[in-house]
Design a protein around this motif. Structure first.
Motif, mmCIF file in Angstrom:
data_model
loop_
_atom_site.group_PDB
_atom_site.id
_atom_site.type_symbol
_atom_site.label_atom_id
_atom_site.label_comp_id
_atom_site.label_asym_id
_atom_site.label_seq_id
_atom_site.Cartn_x
_atom_site.Cartn_y
_atom_site.Cartn_z
ATOM 1 N N TYR A 54 37.879 80.418 -42.055
ATOM 2 C CA TYR A 54 37.765 80.334 -40.707
ATOM 3 C C TYR A 54 39.171 80.371 -39.860
ATOM 4 C CZ TYR A 54 33.238 79.175 -40.392
ATOM 5 O OH TYR A 54 31.426 79.873 -40.780
ATOM 6 N N LEU A 55 40.076 80.024 -40.448
ATOM 7 C CA LEU A 55 41.038 80.744 -39.174
ATOM 8 C C LEU A 55 41.765 81.325 -39.612
ATOM 9 C CD1 LEU A 55 43.228 77.376 -40.834
ATOM 10 C CD2 LEU A 55 42.427 77.571 -38.544
ATOM 11 N N THR A 56 41.423 82.256 -40.287
ATOM 12 C CA THR A 56 42.010 84.317 -40.384
ATOM 13 C C THR A 56 41.053 84.528 -39.802
ATOM 14 O OG1 THR A 56 42.997 83.339 -43.500
ATOM 15 C CG2 THR A 56 42.533 86.180 -41.884
ATOM 16 N N ALA A 57 39.543 84.402 -39.868
ATOM 17 C CA ALA A 57 39.066 85.179 -38.514
ATOM 18 C C ALA A 57 38.955 84.743 -37.060
ATOM 19 C CB ALA A 57 37.197 84.747 -39.035
ATOM 20 N N CYS A 58 39.799 83.778 -37.063
ATOM 21 C CA CYS A 58 40.162 83.545 -35.663
ATOM 22 C C CYS A 58 41.113 83.837 -34.769
ATOM 23 C CB CYS A 58 40.567 81.808 -35.103
ATOM 24 S SG CYS A 58 38.750 80.518 -34.919
ATOM 25 N N ARG A 59 42.137 84.142 -36.010
ATOM 26 C CA ARG A 59 43.715 84.787 -36.301
ATOM 27 C C ARG A 59 43.195 86.567 -35.599
ATOM 28 N NH1 ARG A 59 46.761 87.488 -39.060
ATOM 29 N NH2 ARG A 59 45.861 86.413 -40.697
ATOM 30 N N LEU A 60 42.128 86.437 -36.450
ATOM 31 C CA LEU A 60 42.310 88.339 -35.776
ATOM 32 C C LEU A 60 41.413 88.406 -34.859
ATOM 33 C CD1 LEU A 60 40.992 88.985 -39.516
ATOM 34 C CD2 LEU A 60 42.890 89.816 -38.780
ATOM 35 N N LEU A 61 40.334 87.566 -34.257
ATOM 36 C CA LEU A 61 39.943 87.561 -32.961
ATOM 37 C C LEU A 61 40.762 86.984 -31.748
ATOM 38 C CD1 LEU A 61 36.695 86.110 -33.812
ATOM 39 C CD2 LEU A 61 37.242 88.243 -33.276
ATOM 40 N N ASN A 62 42.217 86.140 -32.696
ATOM 41 C CA ASN A 62 42.490 86.187 -31.220
ATOM 42 C C ASN A 62 42.064 85.115 -30.190
ATOM 43 O OD1 ASN A 62 44.973 86.445 -29.782
ATOM 44 N ND2 ASN A 62 44.422 87.303 -28.223
#
Length: 202
Positions: A133-141
């Motif tokens: 989830y942290l990675t997905a949020c980072r990729l979505l900014n």
């Protein structure tokens, strides 16, 4: 995608090949887990220590066949994704390996709707670890607290919670306590869809 029935078909077959029944207790051992974690749990149940990798390969072959042939989108999923994607950045963060994730999304006609797709074999630690989830949020900014997760398993719920992402739960196992911020019976919930329709369009 409602892939859980497909996993159940494949898991039932694996247990049957070893002369073992597959019921609710066995399902609870594996539901929501990454493929390696589910295979390790099965290896223990089968009395096959060290057999996790071989069982994972066997299970992945079986479930990919079933998903490709039979998986269906959850009721309301396509409309919800379309409405959401028109308003905010969206991602899919799945505990399935990439090959199976793609097979499921293609089968459901959802593959092109997600600009960000993250699979369990693309992170160091899959759910329930927060990394996905942290990675997905980072990729979505977006900040995790400003994101929203839709989850159907306790494993996914724990991952989102650990990442600080609010959760709408549509649990697969209806009888279990599911401590999401909101729990719904279906993605077709009229209040949910009305709420999302009210979001400003991008």
């Amino acid at each position: 995608m409602d892939t859980e029935p497909c996993w159940s078909v494949a898991e039932t077959e694996l247990f049957a090949r070893r002369g073992l029944p597959f019921g609710p207790d066995e399902k609870a051992l594996v539901i929501g887990k990454s493929l390696p974690a589910a295979a390790d749990a099965m290896a223990e149940a089968f009395g096959e220590p060290g057999g996790g990798a071989q069982i994972a390969d066997e299970l992945l072959r079986l479930v990919t066949e079933v998903v490709t042939a039979k998986a269906e989108a959850m009721p309301g999923a396509r409309e919800l994704v379309e409405l959401t994607a028109a308003a905010v950045p969206v991602a899919v963060a799945s505990n399935s390996p990439r090959a199976l994730l793609e097979a499921a999304l293609i089968r459901g006609g959802l593959s092109e709707m997600f600009p960000v797709k993250l699979a369990a074999d693309e992170v160091a630690a899959p759910k329930p670890d927060p990394e996905m989830y942290l990675t997905a949020c980072r990729l979505l900014n977006v900040e995790p607290a400003d994101a929203l997760a839709f989850e159907d398993s306790m494993t996914g719920l724990r991952s989102a919670r650990a990442a600080g992402v609010p959760v709408i739960g549509v649990p697969t196992l209806k009888h279990q306590d599911f401590p999401a911020d909101v729990v719904l019976d279906s993605l077709r919930d009229e209040e949910l869809l009305a709420w999302v329709r009210g979001w400003p369009r991008r």
